[in-house]
Motif scaffolding. Sequence first.
Motif, mmCIF file in Angstrom:
data_model
loop_
_atom_site.group_PDB
_atom_site.id
_atom_site.type_symbol
_atom_site.label_atom_id
_atom_site.label_comp_id
_atom_site.label_asym_id
_atom_site.label_seq_id
_atom_site.Cartn_x
_atom_site.Cartn_y
_atom_site.Cartn_z
ATOM 1 N N MET A 280 14.965 29.778 12.198
ATOM 2 C CA MET A 280 13.840 30.681 12.417
ATOM 3 C C MET A 280 13.172 30.419 13.763
ATOM 4 S SD MET A 280 13.909 32.185 9.414
ATOM 5 C CE MET A 280 12.344 33.081 9.420
ATOM 6 N N GLN A 281 12.527 31.455 14.282
ATOM 7 C CA GLN A 281 11.750 31.281 15.506
ATOM 8 C C GLN A 281 10.620 32.294 15.549
ATOM 9 O OE1 GLN A 281 13.912 31.630 19.211
ATOM 10 N NE2 GLN A 281 12.260 30.701 20.378
ATOM 11 N N LEU B 221 13.660 25.487 10.469
ATOM 12 C CA LEU B 221 14.726 25.820 9.532
ATOM 13 C C LEU B 221 14.140 26.154 8.169
ATOM 14 C CD1 LEU B 221 17.213 22.909 10.384
ATOM 15 C CD2 LEU B 221 17.191 25.228 11.328
ATOM 16 N N GLU B 222 14.784 27.091 7.500
ATOM 17 C CA GLU B 222 14.435 27.427 6.123
ATOM 18 C C GLU B 222 15.673 27.232 5.254
ATOM 19 O OE1 GLU B 222 11.594 28.071 4.892
ATOM 20 O OE2 GLU B 222 10.312 29.059 6.371
ATOM 21 N N SER B 223 15.452 26.862 3.996
ATOM 22 C CA SER B 223 16.561 26.690 3.060
ATOM 23 C C SER B 223 16.692 27.884 2.118
ATOM 24 C CB SER B 223 16.363 25.411 2.236
ATOM 25 O OG SER B 223 15.141 25.470 1.518
ATOM 26 N N SER B 224 15.741 28.807 2.200
ATOM 27 C CA SER B 224 15.760 30.013 1.374
ATOM 28 C C SER B 224 15.069 31.124 2.158
ATOM 29 C CB SER B 224 15.050 29.767 0.037
ATOM 30 O OG SER B 224 13.711 29.364 0.257
ATOM 31 N N ASP C 214 12.331 32.308 2.831
ATOM 32 C CA ASP C 214 10.885 32.132 2.965
ATOM 33 C C ASP C 214 10.534 32.144 4.446
ATOM 34 O OD1 ASP C 214 10.371 31.795 0.211
ATOM 35 O OD2 ASP C 214 11.038 29.713 0.335
ATOM 36 N N ASN C 215 9.549 32.928 4.788
ATOM 37 C CA ASN C 215 9.105 32.986 6.177
ATOM 38 C C ASN C 215 7.784 32.230 6.288
ATOM 39 O OD1 ASN C 215 8.661 33.592 8.836
ATOM 40 N ND2 ASN C 215 8.319 35.773 8.528
ATOM 41 N N ASP C 216 7.871 30.901 6.168
ATOM 42 C CA ASP C 216 6.672 30.061 6.155
ATOM 43 C C ASP C 216 6.541 29.342 7.500
ATOM 44 O OD1 ASP C 216 6.241 30.825 3.548
ATOM 45 O OD2 ASP C 216 7.239 29.078 2.691
ATOM 46 N N CYS D 289 4.478 35.078 11.516
ATOM 47 C CA CYS D 289 5.474 35.337 12.549
ATOM 48 C C CYS D 289 6.746 34.550 12.274
ATOM 49 C CB CYS D 289 4.907 34.948 13.914
ATOM 50 S SG CYS D 289 6.104 34.987 15.254
ATOM 51 N N GLY D 290 7.878 35.215 12.325
ATOM 52 C CA GLY D 290 9.147 34.519 12.146
ATOM 53 C C GLY D 290 10.320 35.473 12.206
#
Length: 232
Positions: free
Chosen positions: A182-183, A196-199, A201-203, A222-223
């Motif tokens: 993600m960025q 990085l996300e594992s699912s 989710d835009n956290d 933002c992502g």
Amino acid sequence: MFKIKVKAMYFLMFALILLYACKSKTAEDIGKKIDTVSSKIGKEIDTLATNIAGKSDSTFDKVKVMEMDTTGKAPDKVRSRLNGVFSDYIDIKNALHDNDSSKAVNEANQLIASLDAVSDTSFTDKMRSGWKGSNTKIRKSATDITTAKTLDAQRKAFSQLSDAMISMIKTYGLNGRTVYVMQCPDTKAGYKSVWLESSKDNDNPYAGGKASDAKDDKSANCGEVKEAWKFN
């Protein structure tokens, strides 16, 4: 952002109920008005949740997930241990998203412990040499999170940790995990906001999940998905 909108809906519902109650003459009328308003507001909240979830999914659906060839990667046993390092990384990310500095410290210490559990005896000679460098970078960034005095300093260290994790995962792989790179292109923090996300989710860990603590609502959500990898 979502929680704030839901709270606003409930406040509106309460205000409307009071308004209708004042205009109603009997308890039966008041009850009917409450049921009507509650039902209407409930539907609005469901619609809002669906729309937000749809936007989140579309963020991830734009990028094709790449099936990663684990040939030449680390052995299964090592990649399973690296799963633990990745899980600890995600826990740090979640803590920063929640603006929880103390939890970020605890999770960073756990990540260091997970690194210690990765034995380099299972690596080939070539991999073992490279692993020492990856281990050092990840360990330093995690340690910097534990010693940072502010959330912003922790997030700066987390940015460096993310770079090191991306390099580690691309080189050695994981076992049965999907990774989203993600960025947030709108960052003004002065460091690269990649994570990085594992699912799905835009956290964003760099802005925080609470809009009141973030610079603005846009940065809090933002992502963009730059890449997606699936390891079997």
